[in-house]
Design a protein around this motif. Sequence first.
Motif, PDB file in Angstrom:
ATOM      1  N   HIS A   1      -7.634   2.909  -0.505  1.00  0.00           N
ATOM      2  CA  HIS A   1      -8.888   3.457   0.022  1.00  0.00           C
ATOM      3  C   HIS A   1      -8.957   4.970  -0.175  1.00  0.00           C
ATOM      4  O   HIS A   1     -10.025   5.524  -0.400  1.00  0.00           O
ATOM      5  CB  HIS A   1      -9.030   3.135   1.509  1.00  0.00           C
ATOM      6  N   ASP A   2      -7.817   5.656  -0.061  1.00  0.00           N
ATOM      7  CA  ASP A   2      -7.760   7.120  -0.150  1.00  0.00           C
ATOM      8  C   ASP A   2      -6.507   7.493  -0.932  1.00  0.00           C
ATOM      9  O   ASP A   2      -5.407   7.549  -0.383  1.00  0.00           O
ATOM     10  CB  ASP A   2      -7.728   7.721   1.263  1.00  0.00           C
ATOM     11  N   ILE A   3      -6.667   7.748  -2.216  1.00  0.00           N
ATOM     12  CA  ILE A   3      -5.516   7.963  -3.090  1.00  0.00           C
ATOM     13  C   ILE A   3      -4.715   9.200  -2.708  1.00  0.00           C
ATOM     14  O   ILE A   3      -3.486   9.183  -2.736  1.00  0.00           O
ATOM     15  CB  ILE A   3      -5.940   7.985  -4.581  1.00  0.00           C
TER      16      ILE A   3
ATOM     17  N   ASN B   1      -5.716  11.694 -11.359  1.00  0.00           N
ATOM     18  CA  ASN B   1      -6.674  12.110 -12.379  1.00  0.00           C
ATOM     19  C   ASN B   1      -7.706  11.027 -12.586  1.00  0.00           C
ATOM     20  O   ASN B   1      -7.430   9.841 -12.391  1.00  0.00           O
ATOM     21  CB  ASN B   1      -5.961  12.487 -13.685  1.00  0.00           C
ATOM     22  N   GLU B   2      -8.906  11.448 -12.974  1.00  0.00           N
ATOM     23  CA  GLU B   2      -9.991  10.493 -13.202  1.00  0.00           C
ATOM     24  C   GLU B   2      -9.863   9.902 -14.594  1.00  0.00           C
ATOM     25  O   GLU B   2      -9.612  10.617 -15.564  1.00  0.00           O
ATOM     26  CB  GLU B   2     -11.353  11.168 -13.049  1.00  0.00           C
ATOM     27  N   VAL B   3     -10.027   8.569 -14.668  1.00  0.00           N
ATOM     28  CA  VAL B   3      -9.930   7.890 -15.960  1.00  0.00           C
ATOM     29  C   VAL B   3     -11.269   7.335 -16.414  1.00  0.00           C
ATOM     30  O   VAL B   3     -11.343   6.663 -17.422  1.00  0.00           O
ATOM     31  CB  VAL B   3      -8.848   6.777 -15.926  1.00  0.00           C
TER      32      VAL B   3
ATOM     33  N   ALA C   1      -2.999   7.496 -10.129  1.00  0.00           N
ATOM     34  CA  ALA C   1      -1.794   8.315 -10.066  1.00  0.00           C
ATOM     35  C   ALA C   1      -0.613   7.363 -10.152  1.00  0.00           C
ATOM     36  O   ALA C   1      -0.756   6.159  -9.884  1.00  0.00           O
ATOM     37  CB  ALA C   1      -1.734   9.103  -8.755  1.00  0.00           C
ATOM     38  N   THR C   2       0.539   7.884 -10.538  1.00  0.00           N
ATOM     39  CA  THR C   2       1.748   7.064 -10.496  1.00  0.00           C
ATOM     40  C   THR C   2       2.846   7.843  -9.786  1.00  0.00           C
ATOM     41  O   THR C   2       2.913   9.077  -9.858  1.00  0.00           O
ATOM     42  CB  THR C   2       2.232   6.637 -11.895  1.00  0.00           C
ATOM     43  N   VAL C   3       3.686   7.086  -9.091  1.00  0.00           N
ATOM     44  CA  VAL C   3       4.834   7.649  -8.391  1.00  0.00           C
ATOM     45  C   VAL C   3       6.062   6.827  -8.762  1.00  0.00           C
ATOM     46  O   VAL C   3       5.947   5.682  -9.210  1.00  0.00           O
ATOM     47  CB  VAL C   3       4.636   7.653  -6.856  1.00  0.00           C
ATOM     48  N   VAL C   4       7.215   7.426  -8.556  1.00  0.00           N
ATOM     49  CA  VAL C   4       8.476   6.747  -8.828  1.00  0.00           C
ATOM     50  C   VAL C   4       9.189   6.572  -7.499  1.00  0.00           C
ATOM     51  O   VAL C   4       9.315   7.523  -6.719  1.00  0.00           O
ATOM     52  CB  VAL C   4       9.339   7.567  -9.812  1.00  0.00           C
ATOM     53  N   ASP C   5       9.638   5.340  -7.227  1.00  0.00           N
ATOM     54  CA  ASP C   5      10.377   5.094  -5.985  1.00  0.00           C
ATOM     55  C   ASP C   5      11.829   5.558  -6.157  1.00  0.00           C
ATOM     56  O   ASP C   5      12.230   5.952  -7.259  1.00  0.00           O
ATOM     57  CB  ASP C   5      10.247   3.629  -5.538  1.00  0.00           C
TER      58      ASP C   5
ATOM     59  N   GLY D   1       1.850   2.308  -9.410  1.00  0.00           N
ATOM     60  CA  GLY D   1       0.541   2.874  -9.694  1.00  0.00           C
ATOM     61  C   GLY D   1      -0.334   2.845  -8.451  1.00  0.00           C
ATOM     62  O   GLY D   1      -0.267   1.914  -7.659  1.00  0.00           O
ATOM     63  N   LEU D   2      -1.148   3.873  -8.290  1.00  0.00           N
ATOM     64  CA  LEU D   2      -2.158   3.942  -7.238  1.00  0.00           C
ATOM     65  C   LEU D   2      -3.506   4.084  -7.936  1.00  0.00           C
ATOM     66  O   LEU D   2      -3.638   4.806  -8.921  1.00  0.00           O
ATOM     67  CB  LEU D   2      -1.925   5.140  -6.318  1.00  0.00           C
ATOM     68  N   LEU D   3      -4.517   3.394  -7.409  1.00  0.00           N
ATOM     69  CA  LEU D   3      -5.835   3.402  -8.035  1.00  0.00           C
ATOM     70  C   LEU D   3      -6.897   3.404  -6.942  1.00  0.00           C
ATOM     71  O   LEU D   3      -6.792   2.638  -5.974  1.00  0.00           O
ATOM     72  CB  LEU D   3      -5.977   2.156  -8.916  1.00  0.00           C
TER      73      LEU D   3
END
Length: 118
Positions: free
Chosen positions: A72-74, A93-95, A102-106, A113-115
């Motif tokens: 809901h809120d990136i 970033n806007e695609v 956005a992407t994060v690494v655990d 990925g977050l969208l």
Amino acid sequence: MTGSSTQGIKTVLHPVSDLAKAKAVYAALLGMVPQVDTAYYVGFEAEGQHIGLVPGGGPQGMTSPVAYWHVHDIEATLAEVIAAGGTVKEAVNEVGAGRVVATVVDPDGNVLGLLQDR
């Protein structure tokens, strides 16, 4: 933390080396033609899931599939994940068409990925 900040995994992107061959395989698997079919991205909408094929891993340099959690809120979700120990791989970033990712690494090196659709 109150309630879920995600809407679940609805998008999975796969890096492919040969877009035409991969498109044929995924079309056979899903029983449909792609809804997005360009030289730089092929996407299928199947039963509420978006399956994307990214030639050469795209500008993100993907080396394995990435599952995107729809949120809901990136910005807020990204901040919470970082505070919990994740690290940013690709900043927000806007695609296109109001969609931001956005992407994060655990801590184990898995890419998440977050969208968000705005």
